[in-house]
Write a protein that holds these residues in place. Structure first.
Motif, PDB file in Angstrom:
ATOM      1  N   SER A   5      25.335   2.035   5.570  1.00  0.00           N
ATOM      2  CA  SER A   5      24.707   1.165   4.576  1.00  0.00           C
ATOM      3  C   SER A   5      24.863   1.689   3.157  1.00  0.00           C
ATOM      4  O   SER A   5      24.967   0.916   2.218  1.00  0.00           O
ATOM      5  N   LYS A  39      20.013  -6.095  11.128  1.00  0.00           N
ATOM      6  CA  LYS A  39      20.192  -4.703  10.707  1.00  0.00           C
ATOM      7  C   LYS A  39      20.904  -4.644   9.363  1.00  0.00           C
ATOM      8  O   LYS A  39      20.538  -3.875   8.480  1.00  0.00           O
ATOM      9  N   ASN A  88      19.458  -3.088   5.934  1.00  0.00           N
ATOM     10  CA  ASN A  88      20.169  -2.036   5.207  1.00  0.00           C
ATOM     11  C   ASN A  88      20.345  -2.387   3.727  1.00  0.00           C
ATOM     12  O   ASN A  88      20.184  -1.539   2.857  1.00  0.00           O
ATOM     13  N   GLU A 140      18.668  -0.430   0.657  1.00  0.00           N
ATOM     14  CA  GLU A 140      19.530   0.140  -0.379  1.00  0.00           C
ATOM     15  C   GLU A 140      19.151  -0.403  -1.757  1.00  0.00           C
ATOM     16  O   GLU A 140      19.063   0.339  -2.728  1.00  0.00           O
TER      17      GLU A 140
END
Length: 561
Positions: free
Chosen positions: A106, A540, A544, A548
């Motif tokens: 990520s 997912k 991520n 971030e």
RNA sequence: GCCCCCGUAGCUCAGUUGGAUAGAGCAACUGAUUCCUAAUCAGUAGGUCACGUGUUCGAAUCACGUCGGGGGUACCA
């Protein structure tokens, strides 16, 4: 994965084709259409270049679109629309590969080398060490810190710096204010009335650190101020650490007054350089800088005609001799000499007259025009349930950054400060920010993350990353979510171009919205294992990117809420 | 006087170096929970983009002017 952005791939193909028609490359720019019906990217080159080509926009667009190379893993189709837009429809495979990369790693998503390692210095907060940090400092801290994080991610060699004005008249006034508190006399004009001064005075008495013999000496008062300023500066650092803002460097103004090996201080050599360039003159006993010749509205005093009467001399504190222009110019010259190619200053709203003077003196020293870039961070109107809360550091009434952290928390405070364009005045309602409700967009974004984490904790959520068939993602909600995810790098790039971090908050709210919408329409964990795996991966990937994005703003992404 | 910022839905604001039918959230009204977190979602309603002129294929966006709100105009930093 180092993102070789899809935009640059498309742009370079397009540039090549355009060259045939005599259209210069810099004009080829892609944008993201507002309406998703118009594809994922679009280009208006056929419209803007009608003069050069002499062709009708529509005709040119047709030619460009037929010549554009399509492929299965990138651009599915190029469609001519409206008056002559070229709309690019990206392929499913492109999005699928992207999602796999994001899930694999990520932190690499959105990372780029577009900055080519350019050395940029961001200076922000730079509050005088004469009192606690206030809300404008907090806003600047949030913005500056976030910009540095994003610039680093985009391949810049970005640094943060806090400039400490650890001398001058203000420090003397600080000392005099402490003394006044101890002696229980009136605080001098322009002095500091805050409670913290009183607290410091009390601690000096308690620890027997106050000398009643010397208390009338100006030197003693000045040093009193310096000592207190050092304490305050340490407090600033502690507070900023709590606010998750750390500086690569704390630059003390006093350093600029220290003699170097050539027996000149940086400050003195700035004056010498300006004199050598014939950019100064004497008048009424003062030394003036011909700022008017370098773009300022009038000439500025560099060396005062007299120091503050009967108080301090040059040996004691050179700041009594020079105006702020000299050390500040020396400071920016120092930045330049340290090899930065860009110095970005985030300044308070009361500094805008200062910018022109600074540009003028840097110009006189032959520093390139585009080196210095000042950004005015506009004021913060602090409110409580709609009622204005007045801020005044010197009066000692008002909300400090510490108060704010205490009341609303770091995550909320930072998000609120980052929500608006830098140049707009910001309303910050403390009571609103405290509410854990729909008024509060931080929770909206964080909740999306926590929700996904909750799904991933389900028993059926194991092994989602093996044998994924992302072709299972076919519904409108899934595809929309995927497209929003894919826009993350573009968002960061746009922040770098515009120096506007609020774009990230807008993006994350939209990403969270796309996810919540998808979530409400579809179950992730179903009987269909292939579909489940694909949806888990989509979740997912979303998580991520949210994590971030929040981390670039110094905000946490909770597992549970 | 001069300089800077702002003016977009009732409120707070987005609007991607000028682009396609101007968008969110809140507030208001209606509805959704046997099922992975309802801190969520859907729907309704809400607009002379302060005003005027200009620039052009095309303006909320650019230029000039007017009006209104905020801030600044130191031999303080």
């Amino acid at each position: 994965m180092l993102e070789n952005s899809i935009e640059s791939v498309i742009t370079s193909s397009l540039v090549e084709i355009c060259r045939k028609y005599g259209i210069p490359a810099p004009q080829v720019v892609l944008e993201i259409p507002r309406d998703k019906k118009h594809g994922e990217l679009s280009c208006n080159i056929a419209l803007t270049s009608t003069r050069q080509t002499g062709m009708k926009p529509r005709d040119l667009a047709e030619k460009l679109s037929t010549e554009f190379p399509t492929s299965k893993d990138l651009v599915d189709a190029v469609i001519v629309a409206g008056p002559g837009f070229l709309n690019f429809k990206l392929s499913a495979l492109y999005f699928h590969n992207l999602l796999k990369d994001i899930v694999k790693d990520s932190s690499c998503f959105g990372t780029s080398d577009e900055g080519s390692g350019e050395r940029w210095l961001f200076e922000f907060v730079s509050a005088n060490p004469t009192g606690p940090l206030n809300v404008v400092n907090a806003r600047a801290a949030s913005i500056g810190d976030t910009l540095v994080r994003i610039f680093k991610k985009r391949g810049y060699d970005a640094h943060s710096e806090f400039y400490v004005n650890d001398g001058g008249n203000q420090i003397r006034l600080l000392g005099a204010s402490v003394r006044a508190r101890i002696e229980n006399v009136e605080i001098p004009e322009g002095g500091y009335h805050g409670e913290y001064v009183y607290e410091y005075a009390k601690s000096l008495i308690k620890n027997k650190e106050y000398n009643t013999e010397l208390n009338s000496s100006e030197l003693y008062i000045y040093n009193l101020g310096r000592r207190f300023a050092q304490e305050i500066q340490k407090e600033h650092k502690v507070t900023l650490d709590r606010f998750r803002v750390s500086f690569d460097n704390w630059f003390f103004e006093s350093k600029l007054h220290i003699l170097r090996s050539d027996q000149n201080s940086p400050v003195a050599s700035v004056v010498n350089s300006l004199q050598d360039k014939d950019a100064t003159y004497e008048s009424d006993g003062a030394l003036y800088f011909k700022a008017g010749e370098y773009g300022d509205s009038k000439d500025r005093v560099l060396r005062k005609s007299h120091s503050v009467p009967g108080i301090l001399d040059e040996d004691f504190d050179p700041r009594q001799i020079y105006t702020y222009i000299v050390p500040d110019t020396a400071y920016h010259l120092d930045k330049y000499q340290r090899g930065f190619i860009k110095a970005v200053d985030l300044l308070g709203p009361d500094h805008h007259g200062y910018i022109i003077s600074m540009k003028a003196s840097l110009k006189a020293l032959e520093i390139p025009d585009n080196f210095y870039h000042a950004i005015l961070v506009q004021q913060v109107n602090l409110k409580r349930d709609g009622e204005e809360v007045k801020m005044s550091k010197r009066a000692g009434v008002g909300i400090t950054l510490d108060d704010l952290i205490e009341e609303v928390g770091v995550d909320t405070a930072r998000f609120f400060f980052l929500r608006r364009t830098i140049s707009s005045h910001l309303d910050f309602d403390i009571e609103l920010a405290k509410r854990h409700s729909e008024d509060n967009p931080v929770y909206y974004v964080q909740y999306a993350h926590a929700r996904i984490m909750s799904i991933l904790r389900q028993p059926g959520a194991k092994d989602f990353d093996k044998n994924v068939h992302l072709e299972c993602l076919t519904t409108e909600e899934e595809l929309d979510l995927l497209k929003v995810i894919a826009r993350f790098p573009w968002t960061l790039s746009s922040i770098v171009r515009n120096l506007e971090p609020h774009i990230l908050t807008v993006y994350l709210i939209e990403l969270a919205r796309s996810f919540h919408f998808f979530y409400s329409k579809h179950r992730v964990i179903t009987d269909n294992s292939e579909l489940t795996a694909a949806r888990l991966m989509l979740c997912k990937g979303t998580a991520n990117v949210i994590a971030e994005g929040l981390s670039l703003m110094g905000i946490e992404a909770p597992e549970v809420m």
